[in-house]
Design a protein around this motif. Structure first.
Motif, PDB file in Angstrom:
ATOM      1  N   SER A  91     -88.489  60.299  54.311  1.00 17.51           N
ATOM      2  CA  SER A  91     -86.948  59.853  54.649  1.00 17.51           C
ATOM      3  C   SER A  91     -86.038  60.985  54.840  1.00 17.51           C
ATOM      4  O   SER A  91     -86.365  62.307  54.533  1.00 17.51           O
ATOM      5  CB  SER A  91     -86.455  59.387  53.266  1.00 17.51           C
ATOM      6  N   PRO A  92     -85.035  60.825  55.729  1.00 17.54           N
ATOM      7  CA  PRO A  92     -84.062  62.088  56.033  1.00 17.54           C
ATOM      8  C   PRO A  92     -83.412  62.466  54.689  1.00 17.54           C
ATOM      9  O   PRO A  92     -82.799  63.501  54.620  1.00 17.54           O
ATOM     10  CB  PRO A  92     -83.162  61.245  57.030  1.00 17.54           C
ATOM     11  N   VAL A 102     -79.462  65.842  52.073  1.00 21.73           N
ATOM     12  CA  VAL A 102     -80.415  65.343  53.246  1.00 21.73           C
ATOM     13  C   VAL A 102     -81.157  66.451  53.722  1.00 21.73           C
ATOM     14  O   VAL A 102     -80.855  67.614  53.572  1.00 21.73           O
ATOM     15  CB  VAL A 102     -79.610  64.754  54.244  1.00 21.73           C
ATOM     16  N   ARG A 103     -82.543  66.011  54.229  1.00 18.63           N
ATOM     17  CA  ARG A 103     -83.431  67.062  54.817  1.00 18.63           C
ATOM     18  C   ARG A 103     -82.882  67.559  56.365  1.00 18.63           C
ATOM     19  O   ARG A 103     -83.056  68.510  56.962  1.00 18.63           O
ATOM     20  CB  ARG A 103     -84.635  66.605  55.070  1.00 18.63           C
ATOM     21  N   ARG A 104     -82.297  66.382  56.966  1.00 23.72           N
ATOM     22  CA  ARG A 104     -81.963  66.774  58.445  1.00 23.72           C
ATOM     23  C   ARG A 104     -80.856  65.738  58.600  1.00 23.72           C
ATOM     24  O   ARG A 104     -80.270  64.903  57.996  1.00 23.72           O
ATOM     25  CB  ARG A 104     -82.925  66.080  59.228  1.00 23.72           C
ATOM     26  N   CYS A 152     -78.020  63.187  59.772  1.00 25.28           N
ATOM     27  CA  CYS A 152     -78.712  61.606  59.930  1.00 25.28           C
ATOM     28  C   CYS A 152     -77.140  60.748  59.618  1.00 25.28           C
ATOM     29  O   CYS A 152     -76.421  61.298  59.146  1.00 25.28           O
ATOM     30  CB  CYS A 152     -79.652  61.088  58.973  1.00 25.28           C
TER      31      CYS A 152
END
Length: 338
Positions: free
Chosen positions: A127-128, A153-155, A157
């Motif tokens: 998941s982002p 968030v990781r990235r 989006c």
């Protein structure tokens, strides 16, 4: 006071609340009004203590009160949508969960300051979203609860998100009133929320909640609750000032919800009025969802990210998230005497 791992509670001078780990759902809540009366505005589904609920999706198992949804919504069947919607109705992603991972799993308790409860949930690696966090803080000197919600968030989006407060209604038809104040436009759902349980005309707009275009012709008053009809419906409201209230005339109180309009530009009204007949609903579920959202009617992420008719009108149906700066929003639930 804290008791048990699945539920923790807080008491303060003017109330008491319980939070469950599943979905981080907030309910029951008791507020003590200025005149000393006790009121409990949050809804608890009638099946929540029945046996054999383990097979249900997490969100339904012990459905209650208020919780955050990331991403908000779920994919609907793609057939039968009017032209403007037909091209943006995507199929569900393989890992899609109704109203997101946050709504369907057990959160973890976190250390929190005295007088508050905090929980967090890590998302699957694909998941982002990396993690969501939530802190629930009663106001010491008021029948009110402040809530802070954070998304990491990781990235980068875009996601539809929403808050999902569900309020209890009195037994008598029309004994409560939804109070929205002025808004720019209301929209009826462009399809059937629950086939056979329709009340409002498809895909219409309105400017007064007491006069919503009806499926059978004429208009329906969507402000007085519970409704007379057995129905399951959604209305999306645009241009509110970030507040809405429910006046329970039968019990003599008002519960008010306030949120940050910049994060949640729309309000989704979920009318669950004995319309769903299948288990576990069994034609007995009566509640009103008053849900601040950035989403098109809670339709799935694919539709929210597409150039859907609501987005085309200039109203965001997904928010931008960045790993550099966690998203933080704050909102409030408070009660007062009528």
């Amino acid at each position: 006071m804290k008791g048990g791992d699945d539920y923790r509670g807080l008491g303060w001078a003017l109330g008491a609340l319980t939070v469950q780990r599943l979905g981080a759902m907030l309910a029951p809540v008791t507020f003590i009004l200025q005149d000393g009366r006790q009121v409990s505005p949050m809804h608890i589904a009638p099946w929540s203590n029945e046996p054999d609920t383990e097979a249900l999706p997490g969100i339904l198992r012990k459905l209650r009160g208020e919780w955050p949804c990331v991403p908000f919504g779920y994919s609907a069947p793609t057939d039968g949508w009017p032209g403007t919607w037909a091209g943006v109705m995507g199929p569900p992603a393989p890992d899609e969960e109704v109203h997101g991972h946050s709504s369907n799993h057990d959160w973890t308790w976190c250390e929190s300051e005295n007088g508050s409860l905090s929980l967090a949930l890590n998302y699957p690696q694909a998941s982002p979203v990396a993690r969501v966090e939530r802190t629930i803080m009663p106001e010491p000197s008021a029948p009110a609860i402040d809530i802070e919600f954070r998304i990491v968030v990781r990235r980068a989006c875009r996601l539809p998100i929403g808050l999902h407060p569900v309020f209890r209604l009195p037994f008598e038809t029309g004994a409560a009133t939804l109070e929205l104040g002025r808004f720019d436009e209301g929209r009826t759902y462009p399809h059937d929320v629950e086939p056979g349980a329709e009340l409002f005309a498809r895909g219409k707009s309105f400017t007064d909640l007491t006069s919503v275009p009806a499926r059978a012709g004429g208009t329906a008053d969507a402000s007085r609750l519970p409704l007379t009809a057995d129905t399951e419906e959604l209305l999306q409201i645009e241009g509110l000032d970030g507040t809405a209230a429910l006046a329970n005339h039968a019990e003599g109180y008002r519960v008010k919800l306030s949120w940050q309009k910049a994060h949640f530009p729309s309000l989704l009204l979920w009318y669950s009025n004995r319309g769903r007949k299948a288990a576990p609903w069994n034609g007995r579920h009566v509640a009103i969802g008053i849900e601040p959202i950035c989403s098109p009617f809670g339709l799935g992420p694919a539709t929210a990210l597409a150039d859907n008719p609501i987005a085309q009108s200039g109203i965001a149906t997904a928010l931008e998230f960045s790993p550099e700066s966690p998203f933080v929003t704050r909102y409030r639930i408070e009660a007062s005497a009528l």
